[in-house]
Design a protein around this motif. Structure first.
Motif, PDB file in Angstrom:
ATOM      1  N   ASP A 195      11.320   0.824  -6.004  1.00 40.37           N
ATOM      2  CA  ASP A 195      11.013   2.043  -6.763  1.00 40.37           C
ATOM      3  C   ASP A 195      10.092   2.991  -5.988  1.00 40.37           C
ATOM      4  OD1 ASP A 195       8.516   0.909  -7.037  1.00 40.37           O
ATOM      5  OD2 ASP A 195       8.772   0.347  -9.148  1.00 40.37           O
ATOM      6  N   ARG A 196       9.655   2.567  -4.798  1.00 38.00           N
ATOM      7  CA  ARG A 196       8.871   3.480  -3.933  1.00 38.00           C
ATOM      8  C   ARG A 196       9.774   4.324  -3.033  1.00 38.00           C
ATOM      9  NH1 ARG A 196       3.307   1.627  -4.333  1.00 38.00           N
ATOM     10  NH2 ARG A 196       3.363   0.938  -6.474  1.00 38.00           N
ATOM     11  N   CYS A 197      11.088   4.068  -3.066  1.00 37.98           N
ATOM     12  CA  CYS A 197      12.015   4.815  -2.198  1.00 37.98           C
ATOM     13  C   CYS A 197      12.272   6.201  -2.769  1.00 37.98           C
ATOM     14  CB  CYS A 197      13.378   4.126  -2.134  1.00 37.98           C
ATOM     15  SG  CYS A 197      13.398   2.596  -1.232  1.00 37.98           S
ATOM     16  N   VAL A 198      12.079   7.225  -1.971  1.00 35.39           N
ATOM     17  CA  VAL A 198      12.506   8.566  -2.369  1.00 35.39           C
ATOM     18  C   VAL A 198      14.021   8.626  -2.196  1.00 35.39           C
ATOM     19  CG1 VAL A 198      12.373  11.024  -1.802  1.00 35.39           C
ATOM     20  CG2 VAL A 198      10.297   9.629  -1.809  1.00 35.39           C
ATOM     21  N   ARG A 199      14.722   9.018  -3.275  1.00 34.82           N
ATOM     22  CA  ARG A 199      16.190   8.997  -3.270  1.00 34.82           C
ATOM     23  C   ARG A 199      16.716  10.406  -3.494  1.00 34.82           C
ATOM     24  NH1 ARG A 199      14.509   5.350  -7.026  1.00 34.82           N
ATOM     25  NH2 ARG A 199      14.824   3.145  -6.566  1.00 34.82           N
ATOM     26  N   HIS A 200      16.704  11.190  -2.460  1.00 33.79           N
ATOM     27  CA  HIS A 200      17.197  12.560  -2.591  1.00 33.79           C
ATOM     28  C   HIS A 200      18.694  12.622  -2.313  1.00 33.79           C
ATOM     29  CE1 HIS A 200      16.841  17.031  -1.270  1.00 33.79           C
ATOM     30  NE2 HIS A 200      16.906  16.961  -2.568  1.00 33.79           N
ATOM     31  N   ASP A 217       0.820  -1.215   0.000  1.00 30.62           N
ATOM     32  CA  ASP A 217       0.000   0.000   0.000  1.00 30.62           C
ATOM     33  C   ASP A 217       0.854   1.266   0.000  1.00 30.62           C
ATOM     34  OD1 ASP A 217      -2.349  -1.493   0.191  1.00 30.62           O
ATOM     35  OD2 ASP A 217      -2.333  -1.448   2.398  1.00 30.62           O
ATOM     36  N   VAL A 218       2.121   1.122   0.388  1.00 33.64           N
ATOM     37  CA  VAL A 218       2.970   2.321   0.554  1.00 33.64           C
ATOM     38  C   VAL A 218       3.339   2.884  -0.818  1.00 33.64           C
ATOM     39  CG1 VAL A 218       5.187   3.176   1.428  1.00 33.64           C
ATOM     40  CG2 VAL A 218       3.877   1.497   2.759  1.00 33.64           C
ATOM     41  N   ASP A 219       2.991   4.145  -1.047  1.00 34.84           N
ATOM     42  CA  ASP A 219       3.338   4.787  -2.315  1.00 34.84           C
ATOM     43  C   ASP A 219       4.744   5.369  -2.279  1.00 34.84           C
ATOM     44  OD1 ASP A 219       0.760   4.496  -3.740  1.00 34.84           O
ATOM     45  OD2 ASP A 219      -0.005   5.759  -2.119  1.00 34.84           O
ATOM     46  N   HIS A 220       5.159   5.818  -1.103  1.00 29.20           N
ATOM     47  CA  HIS A 220       6.488   6.430  -0.976  1.00 29.20           C
ATOM     48  C   HIS A 220       7.102   6.057   0.365  1.00 29.20           C
ATOM     49  CE1 HIS A 220       5.445   8.996  -4.389  1.00 29.20           C
ATOM     50  NE2 HIS A 220       4.274   9.127  -3.784  1.00 29.20           N
ATOM     51  N   LEU A 221       8.281   5.479   0.293  1.00 27.24           N
ATOM     52  CA  LEU A 221       9.055   5.237   1.514  1.00 27.24           C
ATOM     53  C   LEU A 221      10.080   6.362   1.609  1.00 27.24           C
ATOM     54  CD1 LEU A 221       9.960   3.504   3.922  1.00 27.24           C
ATOM     55  CD2 LEU A 221      11.432   2.231   2.338  1.00 27.24           C
ATOM     56  N   GLY A 230       6.619  16.633  -8.169  1.00 24.82           N
ATOM     57  CA  GLY A 230       5.315  16.075  -8.536  1.00 24.82           C
ATOM     58  C   GLY A 230       5.171  14.595  -8.237  1.00 24.82           C
ATOM     59  N   ALA A 231       6.189  14.019  -7.553  1.00 23.74           N
ATOM     60  CA  ALA A 231       6.097  12.582  -7.244  1.00 23.74           C
ATOM     61  C   ALA A 231       5.021  12.311  -6.191  1.00 23.74           C
ATOM     62  CB  ALA A 231       7.450  12.077  -6.756  1.00 23.74           C
ATOM     63  N   LEU A 245      22.185   4.739  -0.072  1.00 21.80           N
ATOM     64  CA  LEU A 245      21.200   4.128  -0.975  1.00 21.80           C
ATOM     65  C   LEU A 245      21.056   2.630  -0.712  1.00 21.80           C
ATOM     66  CD1 LEU A 245      19.277   4.738  -3.303  1.00 21.80           C
ATOM     67  CD2 LEU A 245      21.155   4.282  -4.892  1.00 21.80           C
ATOM     68  N   ARG A 246      22.164   1.982  -0.341  1.00 26.41           N
ATOM     69  CA  ARG A 246      22.081   0.536  -0.073  1.00 26.41           C
ATOM     70  C   ARG A 246      21.218   0.286   1.168  1.00 26.41           C
ATOM     71  NH1 ARG A 246      27.256  -2.073   0.873  1.00 26.41           N
ATOM     72  NH2 ARG A 246      28.008  -0.071   1.630  1.00 26.41           N
ATOM     73  N   ILE A 247      21.301   1.188   2.148  1.00 26.67           N
ATOM     74  CA  ILE A 247      20.462   1.048   3.351  1.00 26.67           C
ATOM     75  C   ILE A 247      18.984   1.203   2.958  1.00 26.67           C
ATOM     76  CG2 ILE A 247      19.830   2.111   5.567  1.00 26.67           C
ATOM     77  CD1 ILE A 247      22.766   2.759   6.006  1.00 26.67           C
ATOM     78  N   LEU A 248      18.686   2.203   2.139  1.00 24.13           N
ATOM     79  CA  LEU A 248      17.289   2.421   1.729  1.00 24.13           C
ATOM     80  C   LEU A 248      16.743   1.176   1.035  1.00 24.13           C
ATOM     81  CD1 LEU A 248      17.145   6.063   0.235  1.00 24.13           C
ATOM     82  CD2 LEU A 248      17.234   5.321   2.590  1.00 24.13           C
ATOM     83  N   HIS A 249      17.545   0.613   0.131  1.00 22.09           N
ATOM     84  CA  HIS A 249      17.077  -0.573  -0.593  1.00 22.09           C
ATOM     85  C   HIS A 249      16.909  -1.767   0.340  1.00 22.09           C
ATOM     86  CE1 HIS A 249      18.506   1.108  -4.734  1.00 22.09           C
ATOM     87  NE2 HIS A 249      17.376   1.625  -4.327  1.00 22.09           N
ATOM     88  N   SER A 250      17.830  -1.927   1.289  1.00 20.95           N
ATOM     89  CA  SER A 250      17.719  -3.054   2.222  1.00 20.95           C
ATOM     90  C   SER A 250      16.465  -2.921   3.089  1.00 20.95           C
ATOM     91  CB  SER A 250      18.954  -3.127   3.138  1.00 20.95           C
ATOM     92  OG  SER A 250      20.096  -3.367   2.376  1.00 20.95           O
ATOM     93  N   VAL A 251      16.181  -1.706   3.543  1.00 23.72           N
ATOM     94  CA  VAL A 251      14.969  -1.496   4.359  1.00 23.72           C
ATOM     95  C   VAL A 251      13.725  -1.792   3.520  1.00 23.72           C
ATOM     96  CG1 VAL A 251      13.597   0.237   5.598  1.00 23.72           C
ATOM     97  CG2 VAL A 251      16.081   0.177   5.897  1.00 23.72           C
ATOM     98  N   ALA A 252      13.719  -1.307   2.289  1.00 23.33           N
ATOM     99  CA  ALA A 252      12.569  -1.555   1.409  1.00 23.33           C
ATOM    100  C   ALA A 252      12.400  -3.059   1.194  1.00 23.33           C
ATOM    101  CB  ALA A 252      12.758  -0.831   0.074  1.00 23.33           C
TER     102      ALA A 252
END
Ligand code: UT7
Length: 352
Positions: A280-285, A254-258, A308-309, A265-272
């Motif tokens: 592809d729901r991870c916001v990568r700023h 259900d999550v549109d944006h994590l 606009g994301a 970035l590797r941490i974000l992907h591992s958490v996802a």
């Protein structure tokens, strides 16, 4: 602000504006590779970061915080806040807090103002604080700013930390509203583990160990046990995200944006992956700005909003991790922040 009325029933903090400020100067991987023993390839593959920003000499946390706060207040319709919170690990001074100065510079003298000290989790802790202040009727409108100038505490010769951290400030405005409306902040999970206090630390400069002329250089600067912190970051943000999803009654899909703390970035992907949320729901700023500490989540939110994301009604899961150790997560439906909706938000997407 005076008096603490009993908590009126049915009140919730509702996000109604975002803002951000990054310093002008861009520090690229190429620039760091020219002065440190590192390479663009090492930094990119290990962290995903390509650029970060550096404050100008004399540019302090409050300078960035004021600009981010001004932008968020304007985006929320321009009404003054009665409470100003600054989440930071790099206050302008050890004493006093930075928030009263930020409030004064925004023309909000008289507002309640204090700092939230939870390192990179500070913004999520600040959201929970703001939610409580509003739910109990203590505050009507809170300006919450996450701001850090890590360049003031990281040793420029420390290649491991200098490549990760960047400077910046992100801000949100929270108004009193009702639970369940888009933008309502709820379903928090917060935690800490002080036994690992020294995994992320500036060893000297506090009451435990005041700085003297004998203090070694390493103890005056930010230090982090990278690998250990990495493991904790994945475990804690995953567990916290799961707890928050369960509390909100959302499934991972259900999550549109994590919007996770932008550490690596590797941490974000591992958490996802571990949470069951598509990468592809991870916001990568972080690719553009690095790890901006307490600013990373609101800056990532602002970036996703500006590009606009984030669409009104989207389900957003925020999760943070930082020194302390501390961690925390929060769920919200993205509100309609188009101009003119700063006071009352209406969701644009059908509930799922
Ligand atoms: O905001 C608070 C939360 N912070 C975090 O979540 C950060 C978590 N940690 C990390 O993101 C990663 O641990 C780092 C990016 C900090 C480091 O990546 P790593 O893959 O854990 O590397 P490492 O520290 O284990 O070092 C591996 C090797 C070492 O060399 P040896 O001992 O294998 O010969 C380091 O000396 O890489 C070396 N190294 C570098 N090499 C080139 C460390 N930094 C660099 C560098 N360039 N910048």
């Amino acid at each position: 602000m005076s008096g603490i009325p009993p908590g009126p029933a049915g009140r919730a903090a509702v996000l109604c504006g975002v803002g951000g400020r990054l310093p002008e100067r861009i520090v690229s991987n190429a620039e760091l590779s020219a002065r440190l023993e590192t390479t663009d390839e090492w930094i990119t593959t290990r962290t995903g970061i390509r650029n970060r920003r550096a404050a100008a000499p004399g540019e302090a946390t409050s300078d960035l915080a004021v600009e981010a706060g001004r932008q968020a207040l304007r985006a929320a319709g321009g009404e003054p806040a009665d409470t100003v919170l600054v989440a930071t690990a790099t206050p302008d001074r050890r004493c006093p807090a930075t928030a009263p100065l930020v409030a004064a510079r925004l023309g909000l003298t008289g507002a309640a103002a204090f700092d939230v000290s939870a390192v990179c989790t500070g913004f999520v802790y600040g959201l929970a604080t703001a939610a409580g202040l509003i739910a109990t009727g203590v505050s009507e409108r809170v300006l919450l700013i996450g701001a850090d100038v890590y360049s003031s505490i990281v040793d420029p010769a420390d290649r491991t930390n200098a490549i990760i951290f960047g400077d910046g400030a992100g801000a949100v405005v929270l108004r009193a509203g009702t639970p369940g409306e888009p933008g309502a902040i709820g379903h928090f999970d917060l935690g800490s583990d002080g036994d690992a206090e020294d995994a992320i630390i500036i060893a000297a400069g506090g009451s435990r160990s005041p700085v003297t002329e004998h203090t070694p250089r390493a103890e005056r600067h930010f230090a982090m046990r990278g690998k250990e912190v990495y493991r904790h970051a994945v475990l804690r943000m995953t567990a916290s995200s799961r707890a928050t999803l369960a509390a909100a009654g959302w499934r991972p899909e259900d999550v549109d944006h994590l919007v996770a703390h932008q550490a690596n970035l590797r941490i974000l992907h591992s958490v996802a992956d571990a949470t069951g949320i598509s990468r592809d729901r991870c916001v990568r700023h972080l690719v553009d700005v690095g790890n901006t500490g307490a600013a990373s989540i609101p800056l990532a939110l602002g970036h996703a909003h500006d590009t606009g994301a984030l669409v009104p009604g989207d389900r957003v899961l925020l999760t943070g991790f930082g020194g302390g150790l501390t961690w925390g997560s929060c769920a919200l439906r993205w509100p309609d922040l188009s101009p003119g909706t700063g006071r009352r938000s209406t969701g644009g997407k059908d509930p799922r």
